[in-house]
Design a protein around this motif. Structure first.
Motif, mmCIF file in Angstrom:
data_model
loop_
_atom_site.group_PDB
_atom_site.id
_atom_site.type_symbol
_atom_site.label_atom_id
_atom_site.label_comp_id
_atom_site.label_asym_id
_atom_site.label_seq_id
_atom_site.Cartn_x
_atom_site.Cartn_y
_atom_site.Cartn_z
ATOM 1 N N VAL A 48 4.298 -0.739 16.523
ATOM 2 C CA VAL A 48 2.928 -1.187 16.283
ATOM 3 C C VAL A 48 2.478 -0.635 14.931
ATOM 4 N N PRO A 49 1.976 -1.474 14.012
ATOM 5 C CA PRO A 49 1.598 -0.985 12.679
ATOM 6 C C PRO A 49 0.410 -0.032 12.733
ATOM 7 N N GLY A 50 0.344 0.842 11.742
ATOM 8 C CA GLY A 50 -0.685 1.874 11.731
ATOM 9 C C GLY A 50 -2.089 1.356 11.509
ATOM 10 N N ASN A 51 -2.251 0.109 11.047
ATOM 11 C CA ASN A 51 -3.589 -0.429 10.811
ATOM 12 C C ASN A 51 -4.077 -1.298 11.957
ATOM 13 N N SER A 52 -3.395 -1.263 13.109
ATOM 14 C CA SER A 52 -3.802 -2.090 14.236
ATOM 15 C C SER A 52 -4.815 -1.354 15.105
ATOM 16 N N ARG A 53 -5.570 -2.109 15.887
ATOM 17 C CA ARG A 53 -6.572 -1.508 16.766
ATOM 18 C C ARG A 53 -5.919 -0.670 17.861
ATOM 19 N N GLY A 78 -8.848 9.725 4.352
ATOM 20 C CA GLY A 78 -9.716 10.572 3.549
ATOM 21 C C GLY A 78 -8.976 11.486 2.590
ATOM 22 N N VAL A 79 -7.795 11.965 2.987
ATOM 23 C CA VAL A 79 -7.108 12.957 2.141
ATOM 24 C C VAL A 79 -6.151 12.337 1.138
ATOM 25 N N ILE A 80 -5.765 11.057 1.311
ATOM 26 C CA ILE A 80 -4.820 10.460 0.363
ATOM 27 C C ILE A 80 -5.435 9.364 -0.500
ATOM 28 N N MET A 81 -6.680 8.984 -0.226
ATOM 29 C CA MET A 81 -7.260 7.836 -0.940
ATOM 30 C C MET A 81 -7.462 8.109 -2.423
ATOM 31 N N SER A 82 -7.478 9.376 -2.835
ATOM 32 C CA SER A 82 -7.707 9.682 -4.246
ATOM 33 C C SER A 82 -6.476 9.427 -5.110
ATOM 34 N N PHE A 83 -5.286 9.303 -4.494
ATOM 35 C CA PHE A 83 -4.089 9.128 -5.327
ATOM 36 C C PHE A 83 -3.146 8.037 -4.851
ATOM 37 N N THR A 84 -3.453 7.352 -3.739
ATOM 38 C CA THR A 84 -2.619 6.237 -3.301
ATOM 39 C C THR A 84 -3.433 5.313 -2.406
ATOM 40 N N ASP A 85 -2.920 4.122 -2.177
ATOM 41 C CA ASP A 85 -3.613 3.139 -1.346
ATOM 42 C C ASP A 85 -3.498 3.537 0.125
ATOM 43 N N PRO A 86 -4.607 3.899 0.791
ATOM 44 C CA PRO A 86 -4.519 4.343 2.183
ATOM 45 C C PRO A 86 -4.270 3.207 3.171
ATOM 46 N N ASN A 87 -4.392 1.956 2.716
ATOM 47 C CA ASN A 87 -4.229 0.821 3.620
ATOM 48 C C ASN A 87 -2.777 0.353 3.753
ATOM 49 N N ARG A 88 -1.879 0.937 2.990
ATOM 50 C CA ARG A 88 -0.470 0.548 3.099
ATOM 51 C C ARG A 88 0.104 0.979 4.434
ATOM 52 N N VAL A 89 0.949 0.143 4.982
ATOM 53 C CA VAL A 89 1.619 0.455 6.242
ATOM 54 C C VAL A 89 3.129 0.353 6.031
ATOM 55 N N ARG A 90 3.860 0.666 7.105
ATOM 56 C CA ARG A 90 5.327 0.617 7.082
ATOM 57 C C ARG A 90 5.914 1.567 6.036
ATOM 58 N N ARG A 91 5.324 2.753 5.917
ATOM 59 C CA ARG A 91 5.868 3.762 5.008
ATOM 60 C C ARG A 91 7.062 4.447 5.669
ATOM 61 N N SER A 92 8.049 4.828 4.869
ATOM 62 C CA SER A 92 9.210 5.537 5.386
ATOM 63 C C SER A 92 8.849 6.994 5.689
ATOM 64 N N ASP A 93 9.721 7.671 6.447
ATOM 65 C CA ASP A 93 9.498 9.085 6.751
ATOM 66 C C ASP A 93 9.404 9.915 5.476
ATOM 67 N N ALA A 94 10.299 9.634 4.526
ATOM 68 C CA ALA A 94 10.298 10.396 3.275
ATOM 69 C C ALA A 94 8.972 10.227 2.537
#
Length: 327
Positions: A48-53, A78-94
């Motif tokens: 289930v993607p991280g941006n789902s209800r 809140g903590v990552i929006m200053s340096f990357t897009d917080p709406n991205r999903v499907r990020r790898s573990d790394a």
């Protein structure tokens, strides 16, 4: 040579005092309680993607359980929006780990990846019945050392060992499946969050709360009762640091190892790389980072040497400032 010998003799005397004090009974050593960052582990396209209800409901339930146990939990957006897009999903573990380590304002200690699988399968015995399966996995990683701090999984479904759930309607598409997963989300997230919070509570004990003041009661004198002192121990999360020493003589490094073992909250240390002019140590302690920094400064001051101390993340650089030698 005489100056070095005199300096080392004075430092050994200081070390003896430090070690003697470290053996005296003392209250618990207060370390830092961990800052926790929950993240969606959704690189697998079946999750289930991280941006789902659905994920949001599970996430909130996990956070509630962590906060109930007294832990500090931070919002990923809140903590990552200053340096990357917080709406991205499907990020790898790394990528998730790298993001947590790059948070600029809040030192993240524990990364909490959450993974949700949901599927609807035809019942093998009743062809027109769809069975819902839900599996939620949570795990904890130390953000600096990548040590696994625990994991837990809850499975809902018709199989043996799974928590039973109601069957799906006869016609149920992907949205229908997600809606039914959402109905179970609070229970699923609470189960995972409570177990992970309990595991972390063992690894990072809370500071003892002050006892309420008892009224003074005058009683006749009785035989003296033995007093059992409160057990000494650590509070907060035991953390590992890299201590990199440069420019110290072998005799001074022997003395430094004695100091390190005498610091309050010391767990253990291990040499990682040692040469004639440098030494790197893996150092684990339940002392907070501010106290460790202060102890290192007091150590070089007691040794009577000039040194530059710098810190970044969980790495300390202690560089001796050398002077011109005399013959």
């Amino acid at each position: 040579m005489k100056t070095l010998t005199k300096t080392l003799m004075g430092a050994f005397a200081s070390l003896a005092l430090v070690l003697a004090l470290s053996l005296a009974p003392a209250p618990g050593y207060a370390g830092d309680q961990p800052n926790i960052l929950p993240v969606p582990e959704d690189a697998d396209l079946d999750t289930v993607p991280g941006n789902s209800r659905v994920f949001e409901r599970v996430l909130r339930a996990v956070i509630t359980e962590m906060q109930t146990m007294g832990f500090r939990v931070y919002d990923q957006t809140g903590v990552i929006m200053s340096f990357t897009d917080p709406n991205r999903v499907r990020r790898s573990d790394a990528e998730l780990i790298a993001l947590a380590q790059r948070v600029p304002n809040v030192p993240i200690d524990v990364i909490l990846p959450i993974q949700i699988y949901a599927s609807a399968n035809q019942n093998p015995y009743i062809p027109d019945v769809l069975d819902l399966r839900i599996r939620v996995t949570g795990r904890m990683l130390h953000a600096q050392t990548m040590q696994s701090l625990g994991n837990f999984e809850v499975a809902f479904g018709p199989g043996a060992g799974e928590i039973p759930v109601a069957s799906l309607p006869r016609v149920c598409n992907r949205d229908c499946v997600l809606e039914h997963v959402g109905n179970e989300a609070k229970t699923i997230g609470a189960e995972v969050g409570r177990v992970l919070a309990t595991k972390l509570d063992v690894l990072s004990p809370a500071s003892p709360q002050p006892m309420p003041q008892q009224p003074v009661v005058v009683t006749p004198p009785v035989a003296q009762q033995p007093v059992v002192p409160a057990p000494a121990g650590c509070t907060g999360l035991t953390t590992a640091y890299t201590l990199a020493f440069t420019g110290f003589q072998p005799q001074e490094m022997t003395l430094i190892e004695g100091y390190l073992a005498g610091f309050k909250g010391y767990d253990h240390h291990r040499p990682v790389r040692v040469t004639m002019t440098s030494a790197d140590y893996w150092y684990e302690t339940c002392s907070d980072v501010a106290r460790l920094n202060r102890n290192l400064r007091l150590m070089v001051e007691s040794m009577g040497v000039q040194a530059r101390i710098a810190m970044a993340g969980n790495r300390f650089e202690i560089q001796k400032i050398g002077l011109m030698g005399n013959r």
